[in-house]
Design a protein around this motif. Sequence first.
Motif, PDB file in Angstrom:
ATOM      1  N   ASN A 286      13.287  -5.664  47.929  1.00  0.00           N
ATOM      2  CA  ASN A 286      13.889  -6.713  47.109  1.00  0.00           C
ATOM      3  C   ASN A 286      14.896  -7.493  47.955  1.00  0.00           C
ATOM      4  OD1 ASN A 286      15.165  -8.331  45.215  1.00  0.00           O
ATOM      5  ND2 ASN A 286      15.279  -6.714  43.671  1.00  0.00           N
ATOM      6  N   LYS A 287      14.555  -8.722  48.275  1.00  0.00           N
ATOM      7  CA  LYS A 287      15.423  -9.555  49.102  1.00  0.00           C
ATOM      8  C   LYS A 287      16.250 -10.522  48.262  1.00  0.00           C
ATOM      9  CE  LYS A 287      12.242  -9.359  53.027  1.00  0.00           C
ATOM     10  NZ  LYS A 287      11.400 -10.138  53.986  1.00  0.00           N
ATOM     11  N   LEU A 288      16.149 -10.386  46.940  1.00  0.00           N
ATOM     12  CA  LEU A 288      16.920 -11.257  46.059  1.00  0.00           C
ATOM     13  C   LEU A 288      18.342 -10.751  45.943  1.00  0.00           C
ATOM     14  CD1 LEU A 288      14.302 -11.662  43.191  1.00  0.00           C
ATOM     15  CD2 LEU A 288      14.623 -13.131  45.185  1.00  0.00           C
ATOM     16  N   SER A 289      19.235 -11.639  45.614  1.00  0.00           N
ATOM     17  CA  SER A 289      20.632 -11.258  45.401  1.00  0.00           C
ATOM     18  C   SER A 289      20.766 -10.702  43.987  1.00  0.00           C
ATOM     19  CB  SER A 289      21.550 -12.460  45.589  1.00  0.00           C
ATOM     20  OG  SER A 289      22.892 -12.120  45.285  1.00  0.00           O
ATOM     21  N   VAL A 290      20.632  -9.372  43.864  1.00  0.00           N
ATOM     22  CA  VAL A 290      20.628  -8.762  42.528  1.00  0.00           C
ATOM     23  C   VAL A 290      21.973  -8.888  41.842  1.00  0.00           C
ATOM     24  CG1 VAL A 290      18.778  -7.160  43.077  1.00  0.00           C
ATOM     25  CG2 VAL A 290      21.148  -6.494  43.526  1.00  0.00           C
ATOM     26  N   SER A 291      23.032  -9.188  42.610  1.00  0.00           N
ATOM     27  CA  SER A 291      24.356  -9.344  42.017  1.00  0.00           C
ATOM     28  C   SER A 291      24.579 -10.758  41.493  1.00  0.00           C
ATOM     29  CB  SER A 291      25.439  -9.013  43.052  1.00  0.00           C
ATOM     30  OG  SER A 291      25.358  -9.895  44.160  1.00  0.00           O
ATOM     31  N   ALA A 292      23.647 -11.676  41.825  1.00  0.00           N
ATOM     32  CA  ALA A 292      23.772 -13.060  41.361  1.00  0.00           C
ATOM     33  C   ALA A 292      23.554 -13.136  39.864  1.00  0.00           C
ATOM     34  CB  ALA A 292      22.758 -13.950  42.078  1.00  0.00           C
ATOM     35  N   GLU A 293      24.178 -14.124  39.239  1.00  0.00           N
ATOM     36  CA  GLU A 293      24.020 -14.296  37.799  1.00  0.00           C
ATOM     37  C   GLU A 293      22.563 -14.593  37.453  1.00  0.00           C
ATOM     38  OE1 GLU A 293      25.743 -17.118  34.175  1.00  0.00           O
ATOM     39  OE2 GLU A 293      26.608 -17.232  36.186  1.00  0.00           O
ATOM     40  N   MET A 294      21.862 -15.305  38.333  1.00  0.00           N
ATOM     41  CA  MET A 294      20.465 -15.640  38.112  1.00  0.00           C
ATOM     42  C   MET A 294      19.685 -15.480  39.409  1.00  0.00           C
ATOM     43  SD  MET A 294      18.733 -19.223  36.753  1.00  0.00           S
ATOM     44  CE  MET A 294      19.500 -19.193  35.148  1.00  0.00           C
ATOM     45  N   PRO A 295      19.287 -14.232  39.762  1.00  0.00           N
ATOM     46  CA  PRO A 295      18.452 -14.061  40.961  1.00  0.00           C
ATOM     47  C   PRO A 295      17.115 -14.774  40.762  1.00  0.00           C
ATOM     48  CG  PRO A 295      19.283 -11.948  40.157  1.00  0.00           C
ATOM     49  CD  PRO A 295      19.569 -12.954  39.103  1.00  0.00           C
ATOM     50  N   VAL A 296      16.725 -15.598  41.701  1.00  0.00           N
ATOM     51  CA  VAL A 296      15.519 -16.409  41.559  1.00  0.00           C
ATOM     52  C   VAL A 296      14.545 -16.086  42.679  1.00  0.00           C
ATOM     53  CG1 VAL A 296      14.564 -18.739  41.498  1.00  0.00           C
ATOM     54  CG2 VAL A 296      16.776 -18.275  40.437  1.00  0.00           C
TER      55      VAL A 296
END
Length: 332
Positions: A286-296
């Motif tokens: 998982n290379k998404l920013s899981v801490s972001a409000e809206m991981p895209v």
Amino acid sequence: MARQHLVVLLAALVALCAIAATVDGAGVKGSSGPPPRAPPNTKMIRPGRRNQVSSCDNPKDHIKPCNATCPNRCADECLVQCSPDEALNCKTFCLCDFYGVCGDPRFMGADGNNFYFHGKKDQDFCIVSDTDLHINTHFIGKSNPTMSRDFTWIQALGILFADHRLYMGAQKTVKWDDNVDRLEITFDGMPIEIPAEIDGQWQSTEVPALTIRRTSTTNGLRVQLNGVFDIIAKVVPITKKDSLIHNYGVTEDDCLAHFDLGFRFYDLTDDVNGVLGQTYRTDYVNKLSVSAEMPVMGGASSYVSSDIFATDCKVARFGRHAGISMVTGQAN
């Protein structure tokens, strides 16, 4: 023996008179742990108005009933846990806490993390592609001139297995009415009629392992292919209130009826791909920013399909070898 896969713990939606419901689920792989499990003693509130109160009461237990309303963040229905302890309040949950795909498509991956995939309106995208199973989705949406992307929702599924095609669509709807069925279903190009009653069921004569059952008298289905998948699907509109809050721009001629979906998969291979399918690979990172409000999740061009039943997305895996004999038996 291949492992069982599960996207999300599914609510077995809308029991008798849309009041009682049971929730079915198990864990998924990933260090983040399984998605939230719906608590026991869970019932459905489907008031149609958020300020309507529902009571949890069992006259036989001589316990003082508790009352519950749907929280503001839910739509016009929610789940309520009826506590056996009169000292505890009723606990409420939104249905999207248990679906795998909701709203402006928010997916829950096999690692337990949520992410958004916006795609593009009026296009088709492969969300699962494996050797024996391929699922495309058709996106509808609204353009927002102040944003670089469309608001999008899933309007239809095109499911391929063996040499069969199953279509599930939410019909375009001007004015929403919960009592009017907006589901369109075909199998190998032929319309499917399902009795308009809870637990009303259709079973394929050609593929007995394929069954479709209503979870409510209108707009709710459970689709099962024994040994392959278990899908919960519910057609919902964009309400005027949601449109105002999120600036969706919904007009009087279309309430943008779309699906909220839950998926459970069996025996996916480790070569599976697609927007959602890739999260089931053992080598998935998982290379998404899981801490972001809206991981895209980006890379939409890798998942574009030319048609709802096309298997030409760049990451397609379908049809690489035959192995479909498992779907010919009787469903459990």
